[in-house]
Design a protein around this motif. Structure first.
Motif, PDB file in Angstrom:
ATOM      1  N   PRO A  95      56.320  55.923  50.276  1.00  7.20           N
ATOM      2  CA  PRO A  95      57.730  55.539  49.722  1.00  7.20           C
ATOM      3  C   PRO A  95      57.547  54.623  48.651  1.00  7.20           C
ATOM      4  N   VAL A  96      58.619  54.618  47.662  1.00  4.08           N
ATOM      5  CA  VAL A  96      58.477  53.735  46.481  1.00  4.08           C
ATOM      6  C   VAL A  96      59.136  52.426  46.715  1.00  4.08           C
ATOM      7  N   THR A  97      59.653  52.273  47.729  1.00  3.30           N
ATOM      8  CA  THR A  97      60.282  51.238  48.251  1.00  3.30           C
ATOM      9  C   THR A  97      60.740  50.949  49.726  1.00  3.30           C
ATOM     10  N   SER A  98      60.796  50.076  50.374  1.00  4.09           N
ATOM     11  CA  SER A  98      61.240  49.913  51.915  1.00  4.09           C
ATOM     12  C   SER A  98      62.462  49.418  51.762  1.00  4.09           C
ATOM     13  N   ALA A  99      63.126  48.992  50.621  1.00  5.37           N
ATOM     14  CA  ALA A  99      64.431  48.425  50.730  1.00  5.37           C
ATOM     15  C   ALA A  99      65.553  49.203  50.904  1.00  5.37           C
ATOM     16  N   CYS A 100      66.367  49.009  51.618  1.00  9.87           N
ATOM     17  CA  CYS A 100      67.682  49.973  51.740  1.00  9.87           C
ATOM     18  C   CYS A 100      69.245  49.114  51.886  1.00  9.87           C
ATOM     19  N   ASN A 101      70.107  49.830  51.456  1.00  9.94           N
ATOM     20  CA  ASN A 101      71.492  49.317  51.417  1.00  9.94           C
ATOM     21  C   ASN A 101      72.235  49.466  52.650  1.00  9.94           C
ATOM     22  N   LEU A 102      71.247  49.941  53.694  1.00 11.53           N
ATOM     23  CA  LEU A 102      72.010  50.099  54.849  1.00 11.53           C
ATOM     24  C   LEU A 102      71.318  49.501  55.936  1.00 11.53           C
ATOM     25  N   ASN A 103      71.625  49.245  57.288  1.00 13.24           N
ATOM     26  CA  ASN A 103      70.821  48.809  58.402  1.00 13.24           C
ATOM     27  C   ASN A 103      71.021  49.763  59.695  1.00 13.24           C
ATOM     28  N   CYS A 104      70.653  51.062  59.657  1.00 10.65           N
ATOM     29  CA  CYS A 104      71.159  52.053  60.515  1.00 10.65           C
ATOM     30  C   CYS A 104      70.252  51.719  61.797  1.00 10.65           C
ATOM     31  N   PRO A 105      71.027  51.757  62.806  1.00 13.87           N
ATOM     32  CA  PRO A 105      70.249  51.640  64.187  1.00 13.87           C
ATOM     33  C   PRO A 105      69.172  52.779  64.216  1.00 13.87           C
ATOM     34  N   VAL A 106      69.365  53.937  63.764  1.00 12.81           N
ATOM     35  CA  VAL A 106      68.406  55.015  64.119  1.00 12.81           C
ATOM     36  C   VAL A 106      67.262  54.881  63.213  1.00 12.81           C
ATOM     37  N   CYS A 107      67.184  53.856  62.162  1.00  7.92           N
ATOM     38  CA  CYS A 107      66.074  53.869  61.070  1.00  7.92           C
ATOM     39  C   CYS A 107      64.729  53.405  61.590  1.00  7.92           C
ATOM     40  N   TYR A 108      63.752  54.177  61.161  1.00  5.12           N
ATOM     41  CA  TYR A 108      62.399  53.698  61.639  1.00  5.12           C
ATOM     42  C   TYR A 108      61.543  52.948  60.426  1.00  5.12           C
ATOM     43  N   THR A 109      62.292  52.915  59.321  1.00  2.00           N
ATOM     44  CA  THR A 109      61.534  52.095  58.120  1.00  2.00           C
ATOM     45  C   THR A 109      61.504  50.474  58.611  1.00  2.00           C
ATOM     46  N   ILE A 110      60.185  49.911  58.316  1.00  2.00           N
ATOM     47  CA  ILE A 110      59.902  48.529  58.594  1.00  2.00           C
ATOM     48  C   ILE A 110      60.047  47.518  57.386  1.00  2.00           C
ATOM     49  N   ASN A 111      60.589  46.552  57.603  1.00  2.00           N
ATOM     50  CA  ASN A 111      60.614  45.635  56.442  1.00  2.00           C
ATOM     51  C   ASN A 111      61.602  45.888  55.600  1.00  2.00           C
ATOM     52  N   LYS A 112      62.529  46.803  55.745  1.00  2.00           N
ATOM     53  CA  LYS A 112      63.425  47.126  54.618  1.00  2.00           C
ATOM     54  C   LYS A 112      64.422  46.240  54.039  1.00  2.00           C
ATOM     55  N   ASN A 113      64.933  45.398  54.811  1.00  2.49           N
ATOM     56  CA  ASN A 113      65.731  44.161  54.121  1.00  2.49           C
ATOM     57  C   ASN A 113      65.459  42.807  53.963  1.00  2.49           C
ATOM     58  N   HIS A 114      64.066  42.447  54.567  1.00  2.10           N
ATOM     59  CA  HIS A 114      63.335  41.202  54.359  1.00  2.10           C
ATOM     60  C   HIS A 114      62.191  41.302  53.713  1.00  2.10           C
ATOM     61  N   LYS A 115      62.045  40.977  52.472  1.00  4.30           N
ATOM     62  CA  LYS A 115      60.876  41.082  51.544  1.00  4.30           C
ATOM     63  C   LYS A 115      60.280  42.621  51.423  1.00  4.30           C
ATOM     64  N   PRO A 116      61.461  43.202  50.697  1.00  6.40           N
ATOM     65  CA  PRO A 116      61.119  44.700  50.757  1.00  6.40           C
ATOM     66  C   PRO A 116      60.106  44.886  49.502  1.00  6.40           C
ATOM     67  N   TYR A 117      59.372  46.083  49.950  1.00  6.78           N
ATOM     68  CA  TYR A 117      58.296  46.490  49.003  1.00  6.78           C
ATOM     69  C   TYR A 117      58.964  47.541  48.070  1.00  6.78           C
ATOM     70  N   PHE A 118      58.396  47.194  46.611  1.00  5.44           N
ATOM     71  CA  PHE A 118      58.820  48.253  45.570  1.00  5.44           C
ATOM     72  C   PHE A 118      57.720  48.467  44.798  1.00  5.44           C
ATOM     73  N   ALA A 119      57.240  49.813  44.670  1.00  3.02           N
ATOM     74  CA  ALA A 119      56.056  50.154  44.177  1.00  3.02           C
ATOM     75  C   ALA A 119      56.140  49.929  42.375  1.00  3.02           C
TER      76      ALA A 119
END
Length: 169
Positions: free
Chosen positions: A1-25
């Motif tokens: 992935p190019v980022t872990s950031a997301c503008n949603l917080n879906c209960p079914v999502c498996y992405t880690i660290n998406k809205n706390h200190k997100p990663y950006f390539a």
């Protein structure tokens, strides 16, 4: 992935660290990825951008342009599409770059979005479909099917795909 950031917080999502200190390539890191792909696939057949939400990357179009310059044949973007509603120039630019859109689209009703995404996204998703219909990038719909939630809508979603000239799957 190019980022872990997301503008949603879906209960079914498996992405880690998406809205706390997100990663950006970074661009150099991404160039290394392209170089690695070229080493094993000289024709650079496909790059699929995922996340988090890839459109959250601050220079996403720049990354797509890097792929084009490297000769990548097919660029796909797995997205919830919400950034298309915020940035009027984003979808036309990606269409110009011949990027393919894989839109998460779970329902033609509100309740399944509340269950799968944590909020009612129906009106936004319908507006995103209108924008995609206007600019006509090659599009696929990616549906999370949950038994008893939206499994009865599979036929409706398939019928929508079949009547839309820009949606290929």
């Amino acid at each position: 992935p190019v980022t872990s950031a997301c503008n949603l917080n879906c209960p079914v999502c498996y992405t880690i660290n998406k809205n706390h200190k997100p990663y950006f390539a970074g661009k150099q890191e991404f160039q290394s990825v392209l170089d690695g792909i070229r080493a094993v696939d000289r024709d650079m057949q496909i790059v699929n951008f995922t996340g988090g939400e890839p459109l959250m990357h601050p220079d996403f179009c720049g990354l797509v342009e890097m792929c084009r310059k490297e000769g990548v044949h097919r660029i796909t973007i797995s997205t919830n599409g919400l950034k298309f509603l915020e940035d009027a120039e984003l979808l036309p630019r990606l269409t110009e770059l011949n990027a393919r859109i894989v839109l998460s689209f779970n329902s033609f009703k509100s309740e399944p979005y509340i269950i799968t995404s944590g909020q009612d996204l129906l009106e936004k998703k319908l507006r995103i479909l209108e924008l995609l219909g206007k600019y006509k990038p090659v599009t696929s719909l990616l549906t999370v099917v949950a038994g008893g939630v939206n499994d009865g809508e599979i036929g409706d979603i398939v019928r929508h795909v079949l009547k839309s000239d820009f949606i290929v799957s």
